[in-house]
Design a protein around this motif. Structure first.
Motif, PDB file in Angstrom:
ATOM      1  N   MET A   1       0.833  -1.203   0.000  1.00  0.00           N
ATOM      2  CA  MET A   1       0.000   0.000   0.000  1.00  0.00           C
ATOM      3  C   MET A   1       0.869   1.255   0.000  1.00  0.00           C
ATOM      4  O   MET A   1       0.685   2.160  -0.823  1.00  0.00           O
ATOM      5  CB  MET A   1      -0.906  -0.041   1.255  1.00  0.00           C
ATOM      6  CG  MET A   1      -1.999   1.016   1.225  1.00  0.00           C
ATOM      7  SD  MET A   1      -3.115   0.784  -0.203  1.00  0.00           S
ATOM      8  CE  MET A   1      -4.058   2.257  -0.081  1.00  0.00           C
ATOM      9  N   LYS A   2       1.847   1.252   0.903  1.00  0.00           N
ATOM     10  CA  LYS A   2       2.729   2.409   1.002  1.00  0.00           C
ATOM     11  C   LYS A   2       3.446   2.672  -0.325  1.00  0.00           C
ATOM     12  O   LYS A   2       3.589   3.792  -0.772  1.00  0.00           O
ATOM     13  CB  LYS A   2       3.774   2.157   2.098  1.00  0.00           C
ATOM     14  CG  LYS A   2       3.595   3.071   3.293  1.00  0.00           C
ATOM     15  CD  LYS A   2       4.772   2.946   4.214  1.00  0.00           C
ATOM     16  CE  LYS A   2       4.522   3.701   5.493  1.00  0.00           C
ATOM     17  NZ  LYS A   2       5.452   3.298   6.556  1.00  0.00           N
ATOM     18  N   ARG A   3       3.876   1.511  -0.945  1.00  0.00           N
ATOM     19  CA  ARG A   3       4.598   1.631  -2.213  1.00  0.00           C
ATOM     20  C   ARG A   3       3.730   2.275  -3.287  1.00  0.00           C
ATOM     21  O   ARG A   3       4.204   3.114  -4.060  1.00  0.00           O
ATOM     22  CB  ARG A   3       5.028   0.245  -2.704  1.00  0.00           C
ATOM     23  CG  ARG A   3       6.422  -0.055  -2.237  1.00  0.00           C
ATOM     24  CD  ARG A   3       7.039  -1.096  -3.118  1.00  0.00           C
ATOM     25  NE  ARG A   3       7.917  -1.888  -2.290  1.00  0.00           N
ATOM     26  CZ  ARG A   3       8.154  -3.166  -2.483  1.00  0.00           C
ATOM     27  NH1 ARG A   3       7.533  -3.796  -3.462  1.00  0.00           N
ATOM     28  NH2 ARG A   3       8.978  -3.815  -1.718  1.00  0.00           N
ATOM     29  N   ILE A   4       2.458   1.851  -3.316  1.00  0.00           N
ATOM     30  CA  ILE A   4       1.551   2.401  -4.326  1.00  0.00           C
ATOM     31  C   ILE A   4       1.407   3.909  -4.125  1.00  0.00           C
ATOM     32  O   ILE A   4       1.468   4.697  -5.071  1.00  0.00           O
ATOM     33  CB  ILE A   4       0.176   1.697  -4.269  1.00  0.00           C
ATOM     34  CG1 ILE A   4       0.358   0.232  -4.674  1.00  0.00           C
ATOM     35  CG2 ILE A   4      -0.839   2.385  -5.190  1.00  0.00           C
ATOM     36  CD1 ILE A   4      -0.898  -0.602  -4.628  1.00  0.00           C
ATOM     37  N   ILE A   5       1.256   4.299  -2.857  1.00  0.00           N
ATOM     38  CA  ILE A   5       1.106   5.734  -2.572  1.00  0.00           C
ATOM     39  C   ILE A   5       2.363   6.481  -3.016  1.00  0.00           C
ATOM     40  O   ILE A   5       2.301   7.528  -3.675  1.00  0.00           O
ATOM     41  CB  ILE A   5       0.819   5.960  -1.065  1.00  0.00           C
ATOM     42  CG1 ILE A   5      -0.563   5.390  -0.736  1.00  0.00           C
ATOM     43  CG2 ILE A   5       0.898   7.447  -0.717  1.00  0.00           C
ATOM     44  CD1 ILE A   5      -0.922   5.411   0.723  1.00  0.00           C
ATOM     45  N   TRP A   6       3.523   5.907  -2.704  1.00  0.00           N
ATOM     46  CA  TRP A   6       4.788   6.538  -3.101  1.00  0.00           C
ATOM     47  C   TRP A   6       4.886   6.673  -4.615  1.00  0.00           C
ATOM     48  O   TRP A   6       5.243   7.718  -5.152  1.00  0.00           O
ATOM     49  CB  TRP A   6       5.981   5.705  -2.596  1.00  0.00           C
ATOM     50  CG  TRP A   6       6.443   6.193  -1.258  1.00  0.00           C
ATOM     51  CD1 TRP A   6       6.216   5.607  -0.057  1.00  0.00           C
ATOM     52  CD2 TRP A   6       7.191   7.377  -1.000  1.00  0.00           C
ATOM     53  NE1 TRP A   6       6.774   6.355   0.956  1.00  0.00           N
ATOM     54  CE2 TRP A   6       7.386   7.453   0.401  1.00  0.00           C
ATOM     55  CE3 TRP A   6       7.708   8.395  -1.807  1.00  0.00           C
ATOM     56  CZ2 TRP A   6       8.077   8.492   1.009  1.00  0.00           C
ATOM     57  CZ3 TRP A   6       8.401   9.427  -1.202  1.00  0.00           C
ATOM     58  CH2 TRP A   6       8.573   9.475   0.199  1.00  0.00           C
TER      59      TRP A   6
ATOM     60  N   THR B   1       2.466   6.617  -6.867  1.00  0.00           N
ATOM     61  CA  THR B   1       1.501   7.591  -7.394  1.00  0.00           C
ATOM     62  C   THR B   1       2.015   9.006  -7.156  1.00  0.00           C
ATOM     63  O   THR B   1       1.971   9.865  -8.049  1.00  0.00           O
ATOM     64  CB  THR B   1       0.131   7.411  -6.707  1.00  0.00           C
ATOM     65  OG1 THR B   1      -0.156   6.035  -6.642  1.00  0.00           O
ATOM     66  CG2 THR B   1      -0.955   8.145  -7.451  1.00  0.00           C
ATOM     67  N   GLY B   2       2.523   9.213  -5.941  1.00  0.00           N
ATOM     68  CA  GLY B   2       3.055  10.539  -5.605  1.00  0.00           C
ATOM     69  C   GLY B   2       4.170  10.925  -6.554  1.00  0.00           C
ATOM     70  O   GLY B   2       4.204  12.049  -7.067  1.00  0.00           O
ATOM     71  N   ALA B   3       5.061   9.954  -6.843  1.00  0.00           N
ATOM     72  CA  ALA B   3       6.201  10.247  -7.722  1.00  0.00           C
ATOM     73  C   ALA B   3       5.712  10.601  -9.130  1.00  0.00           C
ATOM     74  O   ALA B   3       6.207  11.551  -9.749  1.00  0.00           O
ATOM     75  CB  ALA B   3       7.135   9.037  -7.769  1.00  0.00           C
ATOM     76  N   ILE B   4       4.702   9.842  -9.605  1.00  0.00           N
ATOM     77  CA  ILE B   4       4.170  10.116 -10.954  1.00  0.00           C
ATOM     78  C   ILE B   4       3.578  11.523 -11.012  1.00  0.00           C
ATOM     79  O   ILE B   4       3.806  12.282 -11.956  1.00  0.00           O
ATOM     80  CB  ILE B   4       3.120   9.045 -11.351  1.00  0.00           C
ATOM     81  CG1 ILE B   4       3.813   7.698 -11.567  1.00  0.00           C
ATOM     82  CG2 ILE B   4       2.367   9.455 -12.620  1.00  0.00           C
ATOM     83  CD1 ILE B   4       2.866   6.530 -11.772  1.00  0.00           C
ATOM     84  N   VAL B   5       2.822  11.878  -9.963  1.00  0.00           N
ATOM     85  CA  VAL B   5       2.202  13.208  -9.930  1.00  0.00           C
ATOM     86  C   VAL B   5       3.286  14.294  -9.962  1.00  0.00           C
ATOM     87  O   VAL B   5       3.199  15.265 -10.721  1.00  0.00           O
ATOM     88  CB  VAL B   5       1.288  13.362  -8.691  1.00  0.00           C
ATOM     89  CG1 VAL B   5       0.863  14.811  -8.513  1.00  0.00           C
ATOM     90  CG2 VAL B   5       0.078  12.450  -8.813  1.00  0.00           C
TER      91      VAL B   5
END
Ligand code: HEC
Ligand code: HEC
Length: 296
Positions: free
Chosen positions: A1-6, A8-12
């Motif tokens: 979960m944390k990885r996905i958030i990271w 997504t954040g990086a892509i944004v």
């Protein structure tokens, strides 16, 4: 979960940086100030010059972007692409309060009164007009009947900016010519190869038919535009055409085999060319090297 958030954040973050970069770099080029010293030319007001100027405005297809009556037109208005409008060129529009030097600067160099690029103006064509041609065109603009019309200001969207930076569309015509370079010698208006070359240059044949006039798909053209034809004396081009065929195509939009030429080819405007102009243009087209269809 944390990885996905990271992730997504990086892509944004990357997206924001890319979009910000596109805006920053394109804005600096689209609004760059350019210094030019327009020549001091006196604008005639005799009927003969005005008629000559009207003819040149027709051959230059100013009406495609500034409206049939030259009183302004919205050329394109698409949210992610751009809103581009050709301003009112009649004395009731902004030109009414501009000096002759302002008009010379706008038409020859593609620069606004603030010295910034006029977006979408085909300066690569206009730059080649001689002083005599330029002043006749300005005389004709000054003599237009005033028409009240206001067009919305320019707005360039993300996709157009990206395409512009990638070199896919030409928004700043003056970037294609050396606006500080020497002026070419004026070419006498007569049935000659150099005058034909001049008509091809100022008449915009290159902007659609390509730098070798060999045709092919046009960059940035609307999706319903057919590719341009090969105008060189190649078998895929006009090798078998006679001058009579050429004149008919330019005046009536009909090929030798009787098929109609798509109105994307601006024969509504080229039909105004005189016999002498068409002969000169044909002499020139016969002189260019044969090139295979679509050669760049
Ligand atoms: C392909 C489209 C196109 C063609 C063809 C074209 N123009 Fe324009 N022109 C524009 C656009 C768009 C603008 C506004 C640009 C801007 O504000 O950044 C403009 C601006 C101008 C301006 C500046 C007006 C002002 O408000 O200061 C003048 C003068 C002008 N054009 C004259 C001409 C003349 C004369 C011709 C024909 C010889 C011509 N244009 C052909 C698209 C075109
Ligand atoms: C706005 C773009 C545009 C400009 C400017 C333009 N053309 Fe075209 N022209 C086209 C397109 C597109 C076609 C192909 C039309 C079709 O497929 O029916 C074409 C077709 C032609 C043809 C018909 C050839 C054939 O067999 O299909 C001739 C001749 C021609 N152009 C000559 C010229 C000349 C000379 C000039 C300059 C004075 C010029 N064009 C300027 C877009 C342009």
């Amino acid at each position: 979960m944390k990885r996905i958030i990271w992730a997504t954040g990086a892509i944004v973050v990357v997206l924001v940086l890319v979009i910000g970069g596109i805006y920053a770099v394109s804005t600096s080029r689209l609004t760059a100030r350019h210094e030019v010293t327009p020549p001091t030319l006196s604008i005639p007001d005799d009927p003969e010059s005005i008629v000559r100027g009207e003819h040149l405005l027709t051959l230059s297809k100013c009406g495609e972007c500034h409206g049939e009556d030259l009183a302004g037109k919205v050329i394109i208005d698409e949210p992610f692409l751009a809103r581009l409008s050709g301003p009112n060129l009649t004395p009731a529009g902004p030109l009414g309060s501009q000096s002759d030097a302002d008009l010379i600067t706008a038409i020859r160099y593609g620069l606004s009164v603030e010295g910034q690029p006029l977006l979408g103006m085909p300066t690569a064509e206009h730059f080649h007009f001689s002083d005599a041609e330029l002043v006749a065109m300005i005389a004709a603009l000054r003599a237009l009947p005033p028409v009240e019309r206001t067009v919305p200001p320019q707005k360039v969207g993300l996709l157009f900016r990206a395409l512009y930076l990638a070199g896919e569309i030409e928004l700043v015509g003056l970037e294609q010519v050396d606006i500080h370079g020497p002026r070419p010698d004026p070419v006498p208006a007569e049935v000659s190869l150099p005058y034909g070359a001049h008509l091809a240059r100022t008449g915009g044949c290159y902007s659609c038919h390509g730098e070798h006039l060999a045709g092919g798909p046009m960059a940035g053209a609307p999706p319903d535009f057919p590719p341009a034809s090969n105008l060189t004396p190649d078998a895929s081009g006009l090798a078998e055409w006679s001058e009579v065929d050429f004149v008919r195509s330019m005046r009536q939009g009909i090929r030798p085999d009787g098929s109609s030429i798509d109105p994307a080819m601006p024969w509504r405007y080229t039909q105004a060319m005189t016999d002498a102009e068409l002969s000169a243009l044909w002499l020139f087209l016969r002189s260019v090297s044969a090139a295979p269809y679509g050669q760049h």
